[in-house]
Scaffold this motif. Structure first.
Motif, short mmCIF file in Angstrom:
data_model
loop_
_atom_site.label_atom_id
_atom_site.label_comp_id
_atom_site.label_asym_id
_atom_site.label_seq_id
_atom_site.Cartn_x
_atom_site.Cartn_y
_atom_site.Cartn_z
N GLU A 214 0.84 -1.19 0.00
CA GLU A 214 0.00 0.00 0.00
C GLU A 214 0.88 1.25 0.00
OE1 GLU A 214 -2.82 -0.04 3.13
OE2 GLU A 214 -3.67 -2.00 2.59
N ALA A 215 0.40 2.28 -0.71
CA ALA A 215 1.20 3.51 -0.80
C ALA A 215 0.28 4.70 -1.07
CB ALA A 215 2.23 3.39 -1.91
N GLN A 216 0.74 5.88 -0.70
CA GLN A 216 0.06 7.12 -1.04
C GLN A 216 0.95 7.88 -2.01
OE1 GLN A 216 -0.79 9.20 2.61
NE2 GLN A 216 -2.65 8.01 2.99
N THR A 217 0.43 8.17 -3.19
CA THR A 217 1.24 8.79 -4.24
C THR A 217 0.36 9.62 -5.16
OG1 THR A 217 2.67 8.35 -6.14
CG2 THR A 217 1.01 6.70 -5.64
N ALA A 218 0.98 10.56 -5.84
CA ALA A 218 0.25 11.39 -6.81
C ALA A 218 0.15 10.71 -8.17
CB ALA A 218 0.96 12.74 -6.95
N TRP A 219 0.83 9.58 -8.32
CA TRP A 219 0.79 8.84 -9.58
C TRP A 219 -0.34 7.81 -9.56
CZ3 TRP A 219 4.52 9.55 -13.55
CH2 TRP A 219 5.56 10.43 -13.22
N ALA A 220 -1.02 7.64 -10.69
CA ALA A 220 -2.09 6.64 -10.78
C ALA A 220 -2.23 6.19 -12.23
CB ALA A 220 -3.41 7.19 -10.26
N THR A 221 -2.25 4.88 -12.43
CA THR A 221 -2.43 4.32 -13.78
C THR A 221 -3.60 3.35 -13.76
OG1 THR A 221 -0.83 2.58 -13.27
CG2 THR A 221 -0.01 4.51 -14.42
N PRO A 222 -4.36 3.27 -14.85
CA PRO A 222 -5.53 2.38 -14.87
C PRO A 222 -5.15 0.91 -14.93
CG PRO A 222 -5.23 3.45 -17.00
CD PRO A 222 -4.24 4.07 -16.08
N ILE A 223 -5.99 0.08 -14.30
CA ILE A 223 -5.79 -1.37 -14.30
C ILE A 223 -6.41 -1.96 -15.57
CG2 ILE A 223 -6.41 -3.52 -13.12
CD1 ILE A 223 -6.47 -1.88 -10.52
N VAL A 224 -5.72 -2.93 -16.15
CA VAL A 224 -6.23 -3.66 -17.30
C VAL A 224 -6.15 -5.15 -16.97
CG1 VAL A 224 -5.94 -4.19 -19.74
CG2 VAL A 224 -5.44 -1.89 -18.91
N MET A 225 -7.29 -5.83 -17.03
CA MET A 225 -7.33 -7.27 -16.75
C MET A 225 -7.39 -8.03 -18.07
SD MET A 225 -7.07 -7.45 -13.50
CE MET A 225 -7.59 -9.08 -12.97
N HIS A 226 -6.31 -8.76 -18.35
CA HIS A 226 -6.23 -9.53 -19.60
C HIS A 226 -6.74 -10.95 -19.36
CE1 HIS A 226 -4.75 -11.05 -23.41
NE2 HIS A 226 -4.10 -12.00 -22.76
N LYS A 227 -7.75 -11.34 -20.10
CA LYS A 227 -8.33 -12.67 -19.91
C LYS A 227 -7.48 -13.73 -20.60
CE LYS A 227 -12.80 -15.04 -19.93
NZ LYS A 227 -14.24 -14.93 -20.29
N LYS A 228 -7.11 -14.76 -19.84
CA LYS A 228 -6.29 -15.85 -20.36
C LYS A 228 -7.18 -16.90 -21.02
CE LYS A 228 -2.99 -15.39 -16.53
NZ LYS A 228 -2.31 -16.12 -15.42
N PRO A 229 -6.58 -17.80 -21.83
CA PRO A 229 -7.37 -18.86 -22.47
C PRO A 229 -8.12 -19.75 -21.49
CG PRO A 229 -5.21 -18.67 -23.51
CD PRO A 229 -5.19 -17.78 -22.31
N ASN A 230 -7.58 -19.91 -20.26
CA ASN A 230 -8.24 -20.79 -19.28
C ASN A 230 -9.35 -20.08 -18.50
OD1 ASN A 230 -6.84 -19.10 -17.56
ND2 ASN A 230 -5.54 -20.70 -16.69
N GLY A 231 -9.64 -18.81 -18.85
CA GLY A 231 -10.73 -18.09 -18.21
C GLY A 231 -10.30 -17.20 -17.05
N SER A 232 -9.09 -17.39 -16.53
CA SER A 232 -8.60 -16.54 -15.45
C SER A 232 -8.08 -15.22 -16.03
CB SER A 232 -7.49 -17.25 -14.67
OG SER A 232 -6.38 -17.50 -15.50
N TYR A 233 -7.66 -14.31 -15.14
CA TYR A 233 -7.24 -12.99 -15.59
C TYR A 233 -5.79 -12.71 -15.18
CZ TYR A 233 -12.11 -11.82 -16.63
OH TYR A 233 -13.37 -11.79 -17.15
N ARG A 234 -5.10 -11.99 -16.05
CA ARG A 234 -3.77 -11.49 -15.73
C ARG A 234 -3.88 -10.01 -15.37
NH1 ARG A 234 -1.25 -12.82 -20.01
NH2 ARG A 234 -0.12 -14.63 -19.19
#
Length: 365
Positions: A214-234
């Motif tokens: 956990e951290a407090q920072t002025a930087w922020a980037t959006p999360i991208v969930m890549h779906k794998k062939p087995n149905g789980s996410y990266r």
């Protein structure tokens, strides 16, 4: 008109006069439709060549029956050439670069003439057409029962005992130098409840494994969930804006063509995939180059999170596997067991499939 586009050379193979096609795109010379006649006349013993194929211009693979050393004569010069016996090849005879090197072939493309060695006799030629692109010998071995048993015991002792959690190494540190750039703050992309649940699960896992904190920072980037062939996410982050502000690391990656070319003749092939290792390509490649080192290159090849181990004998293969695995373990890295395979008849590597038939593109990539 067709013959004018070819560089054809008349020569004697034994006492038989042959019109052969010079193919500067092929390394080896081939006896095609004339091979049966030539072999019957010469009565020269043939060395069998299991697993070797000739690949013609349209991609068709033609089996090579064997290899024979045959004396050929041109302009009073006689040299022995190791011909590939390829009866199904339509051309009577194809001369590769081995012929050109052995005979000291001189080509003057501007004047459209050729000569042999120091001979003052010159011959006219047209434009050559490539007939044989490449010869490949990927003699991937099939394990016998005793080798299978030894391999399974080896894997249980050296792979199954490896940890499954995320690795941690002290051999390198990845720095993100934003060169004094003002903080970049971006909002998250919209997500479905199902994807949001996957995000929470991944965050909990990474916190538990000490991958993030956990951290407090002025930087922020959006999360991208890549779906794998087995149905789980990266779990990924969209760092494109940050990358634009970051000082580039120019550490070179290996040339895939160079790696694939060095795999010729490998009989035993194993590959290891390293977990969570692709997020900083230049840093990770530098780490692996330091870890494995050039002294192992004839037997171990590295490209980011893919490690390939090759050898010509089973005994050597176990030795190199042990050495590579010991180095991986000592560095604190973790092998993805599901994506790692040992002594396989077919191995996927760098977007290609390697097997006894040769090298082909992996259409799943």
């Amino acid at each position: 008109e067709d013959s004018n586009r070819r560089l054809e050379i008349q020569l004697n193979i034994g006492d038989t006069e042959v019109m052969a096609l010079l193919d500067t795109g092929a390394y080896s010379s081939h006896l095609g439709s004339l091979s049966k006649i030539i072999m019957k006349k010469l009565r020269t013993p043939m060395q069998e060549a299991p697993g070797i194929e000739a690949v013609v211009a349209n991609g068709t693979k033609i089996p090579v029956k064997g290899i024979v050393g045959i004396p050929i004569t041109r302009d009073g010069v006689t040299k022995k050439i190791n011909f590939r016996i390829t009866p199904d090849l339509a051309a009577p005879c194809i001369l590769g670069m081995d012929f050109a090197i052995r005979f000291g072939l001189n080509l003057d493309c501007r004047r459209r003439v050729w000569s042999v060695g120091d001979s003052s006799v010159e011959h006219m030629f047209g434009e050559a057409e490539t007939a044989v692109i490449e010869e490949r010998c990927w003699r991937v071995a099939e394990l016998c029962r005793s080798e299978e048993e030894r391999l399974q015991k080896f894997l249980q002792e050296n792979v199954e005992s490896l940890p499954d959690e995320c690795g941690l190494t002290s051999l390198t540190c990845h720095d993100i130098d934003v060169q004094g750039h003002q903080p970049i703050r971006q909002r998250n992309y919209p997500m479905s409840p199902r994807v949001e649940k996957a995000v929470r699960e991944e965050v909990r896992r990474m916190l538990a494994e000490d991958v993030i904190e956990e951290a407090q920072t002025a930087w922020a980037t959006p999360i991208v969930m890549h779906k794998k062939p087995n149905g789980s996410y990266r779990f990924c982050s969209d760092f494109r804006a940050v990358n634009e502000a970051t000082k580039k690391d120019v550490y070179p990656l290996p040339r895939m063509e160079s790696i694939l070319d060095k795999l010729r003749g490998a009989r035993y092939i194993s590959n290891f995939d390293l977990r969570h290792a692709y997020h900083a390509p230049a840093t990770f490649q530098r780490l692996l180059d330091k870890l494995i080192g050039p002294e192992l290159e004839p037997h171990a090849f590295l490209y980011l999170d893919d490690i390939l181990v090759v050898s010509s004998t089973f005994e050597d293969h176990l030795k190199w596997l042990k050495l590579v695995l010991d180095k991986i373990r000592a560095a604190g890295l973790v092998v993805n067991k599901e994506k790692s395979h040992s002594c396989q008849r077919e191995v996927k590597y760098l977007g290609f499939i390697i097997n006894r038939q040769g090298l082909k593109v992996d259409m799943d990539k």
